[in-house]
Design an enzyme around this catalytic site. Structure first.
Site, short mmCIF file in Angstrom:
data_model
loop_
_atom_site.label_atom_id
_atom_site.label_comp_id
_atom_site.label_asym_id
_atom_site.label_seq_id
_atom_site.Cartn_x
_atom_site.Cartn_y
_atom_site.Cartn_z
N GLU B 39 -1.45 -0.75 3.50
CA GLU B 39 -1.61 -1.81 2.48
C GLU B 39 -0.57 -1.79 1.37
O GLU B 39 -0.39 -2.78 0.69
CB GLU B 39 -3.02 -1.74 1.86
CG GLU B 39 -3.23 -0.58 0.93
CD GLU B 39 -4.20 -0.91 -0.22
OE1 GLU B 39 -4.73 -2.02 -0.28
OE2 GLU B 39 -4.42 -0.01 -1.05
N ASN B 40 0.08 -0.62 1.18
CA ASN B 40 1.07 -0.53 0.10
C ASN B 40 2.49 -0.36 0.62
O ASN B 40 3.37 0.06 -0.12
CB ASN B 40 0.75 0.66 -0.81
CG ASN B 40 -0.66 0.66 -1.34
OD1 ASN B 40 -1.47 1.52 -1.00
ND2 ASN B 40 -0.99 -0.32 -2.16
N HIS B 68 -4.91 -4.67 -1.18
CA HIS B 68 -3.56 -5.22 -1.38
C HIS B 68 -3.08 -6.05 -0.18
O HIS B 68 -1.92 -6.48 -0.16
CB HIS B 68 -2.56 -4.08 -1.65
CG HIS B 68 -2.64 -3.56 -3.05
ND1 HIS B 68 -2.27 -4.31 -4.14
CD2 HIS B 68 -3.10 -2.39 -3.54
CE1 HIS B 68 -2.46 -3.60 -5.25
NE2 HIS B 68 -2.98 -2.44 -4.91
N HIS B 183 -5.59 7.10 -3.45
CA HIS B 183 -4.22 7.64 -3.31
C HIS B 183 -4.13 9.13 -3.61
O HIS B 183 -3.02 9.66 -3.71
CB HIS B 183 -3.22 6.85 -4.17
CG HIS B 183 -2.96 5.45 -3.66
ND1 HIS B 183 -1.89 4.70 -4.03
CD2 HIS B 183 -3.66 4.69 -2.79
CE1 HIS B 183 -1.93 3.53 -3.42
NE2 HIS B 183 -2.99 3.49 -2.67
FE LIG Z 1 -6.19 -0.11 -2.35
FE LIG Z 2 -3.57 1.84 -1.46
#
Ligand SMILES: [Fe+2]
Ligand SMILES: [Fe+2]
Ligand SMILES: [Fe+2]
Ligand SMILES: [Fe+2]
Ligand SMILES: [Fe+2]
Ligand SMILES: [Fe+2]
Ligand SMILES: [Fe+2]
Ligand SMILES: [Fe+2]
Lengths: 264, 264, 264, 264
Positions: B39-40, B68, B183
């Site tokens: 997603e990042n 995201h 994270h």
């Molecule tokens: Fe997230």
């Molecule tokens: Fe993330």
């Protein structure tokens, strides 16, 4: 110099597991300073004077807390002591960035028997938590007053971003910044470049066959139905989670941090 | 059978570190199934078709995501494929408990070259996150349809309580429930009593000299002033965080989970 | 003495409707002091120097804002003026309880042509909003410095409880406390017992065939899918919402508050 | 046909003021259908069977509620009746978009003595509130089942955006969508273009010398210190807030909505 910081002691299982493990850990590692987060020691919700006494009897120099600090009203009076006192009630901290006029204190500066000065600061995050004063600027303010070199900060906060950010913000200015509140230990312990030991969350000391300390079935019902129901501390699979920091007493600079998880 | 799940790949440092480590990890551990949370991957915010291709080229069978997912609009069309397709776009998942009518899918069932069936489910939490459908009941619904025994769930969520609760809820019904989104890797990996491998958060794959992937100075300014400012992926001290699960392909029952953090 | 406070001017429809109605309202009611909340004047998101000039040209003595203040970066420099200045940039306020170091000011004290002193204070709530300093204590602090008797407070906040509470807290200490931010006028305008005019929300000045100013279809898509999409100011059915306060210039005590909603 | 909807009845002051005003309002306006939100009737927190009986005795056909519905456990059993029952317990609604398995019902369809069919739907918002199912899609689902033309929706929600959005979404599909929960009446009542009467919040029926029903001093202490303390219903300056809707019984289309606020 060695500092042991024990994460949120949750209910009877938490108190029993720390009572079981603290003596040998303190002995083995020659721990000089012991700080325990006790916000959940009373059945998961708050802390009472007698439970605080219990943790002090185990050797705690300072007890930190967090958002559950006011769950048991008996603690209010216990913490209402003069600012310059060193008695036990003075050494139960609530987050320093609570509003002016809140009972108790958020910072304590003391001296070990060998003359080593130390300070403990308790702060609370603001992301996903109820409103309180800015923990970044409160840290600045407190650090301008603290004279001890050895400084441990318990940052009681939800969001990883806020904890990591304050870790960098204080790097080189405190001996250790240790997170609490999520009740799950993180595997990111390290000494930051300027000498601050850091761990996003030390993890809870309590039953891990649970949902962060609470009886699983009760929490599942809450998630599944949204209906109220009394939360009770879970039993079984208790673990003590802690962080052991090695630092230089003269400079306050950390050289090592070790994650500890000890079970039944 | 071995499953490797790689946590949120964050920006170029995340992509580089997984490219560096995936080949030898896949080889050493004889990994059969590789799932990556992407997603990042696009500078910290979203994922593009070409970055998805990059992760598939590294061996990913399925890419999961989270809040995201829609940051880069190019991904919408890429994920708009028939439900019964097995092409790459079909294997980029968004949380299954997003609203009906949202592009893409939240579950994928496939088969490895050796004929082993597997499914991957992506869910998002609701505590401290924007509204979506109930992840507990969505899990029930999806599990009633999935026929594979080997099932990996990526629960993208903020609150430790919600992640732990869903872990217990699905214990014995899925091979692994692995958390993402904070994270920060947690140190609570374990196989739950009924055979589900669990870890509250696998942790990000990206720069750890950062605030959860973002350039520290930019995040500190945000915390200190509340003012807007472009967030950019940090560089330096990249690590790949992942969880390695050993399970029985016939029953889907996990026997082991190992936390992995590999740096530069 | 008469004070007119105009609620959040939203995009072009908001600017047009206030331009249409302000002249006759100012004239009819012999308004002495005009304050306008301009946080949404730039297409719904922020305010630019030229839009601020436009509102000043309509007669505004002071422009208040809220959480959207930094949406347009051009305003930063415009608001960066000496604290003791009286130029227009000094009279665009941002909430006073933003962090130290934030551009601009949250309080302005000035004098009307007839020599009447007045002050305007801008505050932001904390419930359901991003973190800022305590608005209650910030109000105490500012009021200890302000020398004017006529004091208008714009409390930009989400929760009705916080707005009502601050109204009671400041009753008798300010001329008026008027809420903004929800964009819907409330029907609870009154003069509190100690002489403070109060209204939970003055309401937006903009298109009411919309979702609080934004094109309805765009907001519905957001609610239905959770997917991003550009928000644009709606058109049609514009109304100017305002509160008209009558007070004693010598004591600052309010005697009357009237809700105003004027359409096309 | 005339419908009267009374906003959140708060504690004894709320019950007394509705008892005082309902008879003459029902008489004067020849009200056919009476719906009362009773979520705060028990001292501000929940509702009991005997308080529900009290409201039914005042003429309520249906009682709606909201997030406080489960504050008093006595109501669980009272609401546990067959879906096709028409007894009083069946006519106490909780939000329809609560999880499956929650006691009670969120929609009721009945018939007035003259044979006029009507339905009442209770929904809860999700913005700034605890998680529940999507109120937009739940409304679609319920409306596909309801056969009555006259349909009143109580949307119990915090955010003005969500309330306004659902108003537009249901315009022409229900007779009225009336908001509750903020406890402050809004001045935006109108009949939307397709014939749905709308008001963002009807306002509380209770003491207005209070913070949304609660004793002011207690709420101020909470805001100032963040410390717990029992909340008690305030006394004094009670008002009944309601909305009076005129509609066509055959089509369900509203032609008029009038805001009502009646004091001591
Ligand atoms: Fe997230
Ligand atoms: Fe993330
Ligand atoms: Fe805790
Ligand atoms: Fe906590
Ligand atoms: Fe706003
Ligand atoms: Fe606004
Ligand atoms: Fe209520
Ligand atoms: Fe409510």
């Amino acid at each position: 110099m060695k500092i042991l910081f024990v994460g949120d002691v949750f209910g009877a299982p938490g108190r029993h597991i720390v009572r079981e493990h603290l003596p040998h850990v303190l002995e083995t590692h020659q721990v000089d300073l012991l700080v325990i987060n006790g916000e959940n020691s009373a059945g998961g919700f708050g802390i009472t004077p007698s439970l605080a006494e219990e943790l002090f009897d185990l050797g705690a120099h300072v007890i930190t807390t967090g958002n559950h600090i006011w769950d048991k009203r008996e603690i209010f009076g216990y913490m209402t002591v003069p600012a310059d006192s060193h008695e036990r009630g003075r050494r139960v901290l609530r987050p320093a960035n609570y509003a002016h006029g809140t009972p108790g204190f958020g910072v304590y500066q003391g001296e070990l028997p060998n003359g080593q000065a130390y300070a403990v600061i308790n702060l609370q995050g603001r992301v996903f938590m109820s409103s309180c004063d800015d923990p970044f600027r409160k840290a600045d303010e407190l650090l301008s007053q603290v004279t001890a070199k050895v400084i441990l900060v318990d940052l009681h906060a939800e969001a990883s971003s806020e904890k990591v950010a304050l870790g960098w913000y204080l790097d080189g200015r405190v001996t250790a910044l240790l997170g609490t509140h999520t009740h799950i230990p993180t595997a990111d312990e390290r000494v930051l470049p300027q000498g601050t030991a850091y761990q996003t969350d030390v993890g809870m000391s309590g039953s891990y066959d649970s949902v962060i300390g609470v009886e699983t079935e009760l929490v599942l019902q809450r998630f599944l139905t949204g209906m109220p129901g009394k939360f009770e501390a879970a039993k079984g699979n208790a673990k003590m989670c802690a962080a052991l920091i090695t630092c230089d007493g003269a400079t306050g600079r950390a050289s090592h941090i070790q994650r500890i998880m000890l079970g039944e």
